[in-house]
Motif scaffolding. Structure first.
Motif, PDB file in Angstrom:
ATOM      1  N   SER A 110      -0.388  -2.811   5.340  1.00 36.07           N
ATOM      2  CA  SER A 110      -0.785  -3.827   4.352  1.00 36.07           C
ATOM      3  C   SER A 110      -2.259  -4.212   4.425  1.00 36.07           C
ATOM      4  O   SER A 110      -2.845  -4.583   3.405  1.00 36.07           O
ATOM      5  N   LYS A 135      -0.196 -15.249   7.143  1.00 40.27           N
ATOM      6  CA  LYS A 135       0.268 -15.900   8.359  1.00 40.27           C
ATOM      7  C   LYS A 135      -0.865 -16.241   9.327  1.00 40.27           C
ATOM      8  O   LYS A 135      -0.614 -16.858  10.366  1.00 40.27           O
ATOM      9  N   ALA A 172       0.796 -10.340   6.161  1.00 36.68           N
ATOM     10  CA  ALA A 172       0.107 -10.341   7.452  1.00 36.68           C
ATOM     11  C   ALA A 172      -1.118 -11.244   7.430  1.00 36.68           C
ATOM     12  O   ALA A 172      -1.434 -11.894   8.433  1.00 36.68           O
ATOM     13  N   ASN A 181      -3.529 -10.927  16.106  1.00 35.63           N
ATOM     14  CA  ASN A 181      -2.250 -11.102  15.427  1.00 35.63           C
ATOM     15  C   ASN A 181      -1.925  -9.970  14.459  1.00 35.63           C
ATOM     16  O   ASN A 181      -0.819  -9.923  13.915  1.00 35.63           O
ATOM     17  N   ILE A 182      -2.890  -9.094  14.219  1.00 36.05           N
ATOM     18  CA  ILE A 182      -2.677  -7.970  13.305  1.00 36.05           C
ATOM     19  C   ILE A 182      -2.622  -6.684  14.122  1.00 36.05           C
ATOM     20  O   ILE A 182      -3.619  -6.283  14.724  1.00 36.05           O
ATOM     21  N   THR A 241       0.605  -2.801  11.248  1.00 37.25           N
ATOM     22  CA  THR A 241       0.489  -3.767  10.143  1.00 37.25           C
ATOM     23  C   THR A 241      -0.764  -3.514   9.332  1.00 37.25           C
ATOM     24  O   THR A 241      -0.763  -3.648   8.101  1.00 37.25           O
ATOM     25  N   TRP A 242      -1.837  -3.140  10.001  1.00 35.24           N
ATOM     26  CA  TRP A 242      -3.090  -2.834   9.307  1.00 35.24           C
ATOM     27  C   TRP A 242      -2.928  -1.629   8.383  1.00 35.24           C
ATOM     28  O   TRP A 242      -3.368  -1.649   7.237  1.00 35.24           O
TER      29      TRP A 242
END
Length: 255
Positions: free
Chosen positions: A227, A86, A83, A218-219, A223-224
């Motif tokens: 990862s 990118k 994550a 974007n996160i 996702t947080w």
């Protein structure tokens, strides 16, 4: 010598740098020896030494240096997280600096730390609506008036800040275990379940995520949690490891 023992040399109370009685022995360490040992520890473990000195309030420059060094470490290792890998190259340094800043704040927190009061927004006062009865100018009748006044916040007693110490153990990290105490008939102490024995409340990781959201979207939260948060916890662990390494390095030079 440990890192905790070096703090007193930055706040001397006398003319002697070492703070010890004069000694004519050739094996006695002088002020120059202490300074040289601190310099060697700073050179061998710059992140851990700077982080500790900023933590105890010796120098704000050390605190900024620690955040800068931790940001460099985050930039070197963030590509292992998909994550973060990118992210745009123009946004990535700002995101890593934000994570490093929050990680350092969490590292510096203790039971004696203060945090802004959430009830009053660190102002010390809250708005309250008061209803009063006022007489008419003519003297006939009374009317109800609603007014907005500022009242002292009860949570912080008007100070605007509250203690970070755990409410259950009051910063001690140990509490009386009631069930075991009743079963054995003597006080039985155990680690506080609320703070896991730390004695204080950590900075919620969601605050670091909210700060990141102001830079990039974007996160996602999922996702947080999957990862991003483990990487954030590794940054905090990195500071603790570097402090331990700085303490070990200093002990090698100054016995």
């Amino acid at each position: 010598m440990s890192l905790e023992a070096t703090v007193k040399y930055h706040f001397p109370k006398g003319q002697s740098f070492s703070g010890t009685a004069p000694n004519t022995s050739p094996d006695t360490l002088t002020g120059t020896d202490y300074i040289a040992g601190m310099g060697m520890a700073m050179a061998r473990a710059p992140l851990g030494y700077s982080a500790f000195m900023g933590k105890v309030g010796v120098s704000k420059n050390d605190a900024r240096r620690a955040v800068s060094l931790l940001t460099e470490y985050a930039l070197q290792t963030c590509d292992k997280v998909a994550a973060l890998r990118k992210l745009n190259s123009k946004i990535k340094p700002a995101v890593m600096q934000t994570l490093a800043s929050y990680a350092y704040l969490d590292y510096c927190r203790s039971a004696a730390s203060l945090k802004p009061c959430e009830c009053c927004g660190a102002t010390g006062f809250i708005a309250a609506e008061v209803v009063t009865m006022k007489s008419m100018l003519s003297g006939h009748g009374r009317r109800e008036v609603r007014e907005q006044i500022r009242v002292r916040c009860k949570a912080c007693a008007g100070k605007g800040v509250i203690s970070s110490a755990c409410r259950d153990c009051s910063g001690r990290g140990r509490v009386v275990m009631r069930k075991e105490t009743e079963r054995q008939g003597v006080p039985v102490m155990g680690d506080c379940k609320r703070c896991c024995g730390r004695g204080y409340e950590r900075i919620p990781a969601i605050e670091a995520y909210r700060a990141i959201c102001t830079i990039t979207e974007n996160i996602s939260l999922a996702t947080w949690d999957r990862s991003g948060k483990p990487f954030y916890d590794r940054l905090i662990g990195k500071l603790e490891v570097e402090e331990s390494w700085a303490n070990t390095t200093l002990a090698k030079f100054i016995v």
